[in-house]
Design an enzyme around this catalytic site. Structure first.
Site, PDB file in Angstrom:
ATOM      1  N   SER A 188       0.783  -1.231   0.000  1.00  0.00           N
ATOM      2  CA  SER A 188       0.000   0.000   0.000  1.00  0.00           C
ATOM      3  C   SER A 188       0.816   1.282   0.000  1.00  0.00           C
ATOM      4  CB  SER A 188      -0.938   0.015   1.209  1.00  0.00           C
ATOM      5  OG  SER A 188      -0.212   0.010   2.421  1.00  0.00           O
ATOM      6  N   HIS A 216      -5.523  -4.346  -0.996  1.00  0.00           N
ATOM      7  CA  HIS A 216      -5.408  -3.186  -1.879  1.00  0.00           C
ATOM      8  C   HIS A 216      -5.596  -3.563  -3.349  1.00  0.00           C
ATOM      9  CE1 HIS A 216      -4.225  -0.230   1.167  1.00  0.00           C
ATOM     10  NE2 HIS A 216      -3.599  -1.237   1.751  1.00  0.00           N
ATOM     11  N   LYS A 247     -12.164  -0.979   1.427  1.00  0.00           N
ATOM     12  CA  LYS A 247     -11.412  -0.180   0.465  1.00  0.00           C
ATOM     13  C   LYS A 247     -12.200  -0.110  -0.843  1.00  0.00           C
ATOM     14  CE  LYS A 247      -6.943  -0.596   2.712  1.00  0.00           C
ATOM     15  NZ  LYS A 247      -7.420  -1.135   4.005  1.00  0.00           N
TER      16      LYS A 247
END
Length: 406
Positions: A188, A216, A247
């Site tokens: 990330s 991610h 996310k």
């Protein structure tokens, strides 16, 4: 001991180093992401968010909001308890089915966050597999490190994204010992991507399980949003795929996807699952709607990739130093904690551009940065404003420019 003075002295040390974290008080506006309202004392102002992990803006999606509203009206607010006592709802079961299907696995298991899913799953596996050795990538997230540490299993760290070093470490372990290789797909902070196939090849050679953190990447990569492993046709090679709902899917929660037996094992033995109140059913329903939508829609992913490319192009043309990587994360390198904080504050106060400074211990000292995450909903005007403002503050701070981002 004077406890209060100790606390204050420690905080003063952070402030002196420029690492003291100040939260911007924001209010997201439904339907107008990435726009938000900033609260500063008695004043309010408009800002554009440039550092959200709601990568696709799905937290504002009408599909997600409708599912949450309907479930909230039908079921109420909370789940009613832990999954074991009274908290397993139909919404949880449906979401776990969708997640298992997303990753081509027999089963999935929900947790309250991606941090908890890593901590609980890794600590349980490593603690209960007899004489287990965890072989962990040097760049792994704190949640993975803490889970491994909590297990008290032996941990061997291999060089970041280095299959050759992984093989050296695995070859030195007794063949009959259980081994678990833990790594991520998209890292990330630097935005680099792991060589999943090469790591799986080495793990298979030495009879090791593989645990891949895709937090991610899920929603963003692969034909159905299954992550880097799906994009590269490797999901079947992984023992466990871990992901988040907070996310790209835009809600909150974490999960693992694996065999039925492994998920049931974690469900039955993990304190991080057993003793935690379940996600509210409306949250689970919203996440389920997001996963379903992104399995079939390519619009968000294509627009996202185009926006990322445009921001990179604009910043590169202005000589703003970036870490080059193949992902959606754009780290703009500052290299000084105080300057990083100053630039962040200046962008927010003067241009309504919100991007948090990333300092130690999240990244090593000397690599302080601004981490930009363009979304499909950032406009050309947003990008123009960002590029112009960054170029202006770069000149004011007399920071070096580069002819090509590196």
């Amino acid at each position: 001991m004077d406890y209060e003075n100790f606390f204050k002295a420690q905080l003063d040390g952070l402030k002196e180093e420029g690492r003291y974290r100040v939260f911007a008080e924001l209010e997201r506006r439904a339907g107008s992401f990435p726009a938000a309202t900033r609260f500063a004392g008695d004043q309010t102002g408009d800002v554009t968010v440039w550092c959200s992990n709601d990568y696709l803006g799905m937290g504002q999606s009408p599909v997600v909001l409708q599912a949450m509203h309907e479930t909230l009206d039908r079921c109420g607010a909370g789940a009613g308890g832990t999954r074991n006592i009274s908290g397993t709802t139909h919404a949880h079961v449906l979401l776990e089915r969708e997640l298992a299907d997303l990753h081509g696995k027999e089963a999935a298991l929900l947790f309250t966050s991606g941090y908890v899913s890593n901590w609980a799953s890794l600590s349980t596996l490593a603690a209960r597999l007899p004489n287990c050795v965890v072989v962990s990538d040097a760049g792994n997230h704190a949640s993975m490190i803490e889970g491994i540490r909590h297990s008290r299993a032996e941990c061997v760290v291999f060089k970041h994204n280095d299959p050759e070093d992984l093989e050296r470490k695995l070859a030195a372990i007794a063949p009959d010992r259980p081994k678990l290789v833990a790594f991520e797909s998209v890292y990330s902070m630097d935005g680099d991507i792991s060589p999943i196939k090469a790591i799986c090849d080495v793990a298979d050679k030495y009879g090791a399980m593989t645990y891949l953190d895709e937090v991610h990447a899920v929603g963003l990569y692969g034909p159905r949003g299954g992550g880097i492993a799906e994009r590269e046709g490797l999901m079947h090679r992984l023992t466990v795929i871990e992901g988040t709902l907070g996310k790209a899917f835009g809600v909150v929660g974490g999960y693992i996807a694996a065999s039925g037996a492994l998920c049931d094992f974690i469900r039955s033995f993990s304190s991080g699952f057993i003793f935690t109140t379940a996600l509210p059913p409306a949250i689970a329903a919203g996440a389920c709607a997001s996963v379903k939508h992104l399995k079939s829609s390519q619009v968000e992913r294509k627009r996202h990739q185009e926006r990322v490319a445009k921001v990179r192009h604009r910043l590169r043309a202005m000589g703003i130093p970036m870490l080059d990587n193949p992902s959606h994360i754009i780290p703009v390198m500052v290299g000084n904690a105080k300057k990083c904080k100053f630039i962040s504050d200046w962008l927010l106060d003067n241009h309504g551009i919100y991007v948090q400074p990333i300092n130690y211990p999240t990244v090593p000292k000397g690599t302080e940065r601004l981490r930009f995450t363009p979304s499909p909903l950032h406009s050309d005007a947003d990008i123009d404003k960002l590029a112009t403002a960054l170029s202006e503050i770069w000149s004011q701070c007399a920071l070096a420019r580069v002819s090509h981002a590196a």
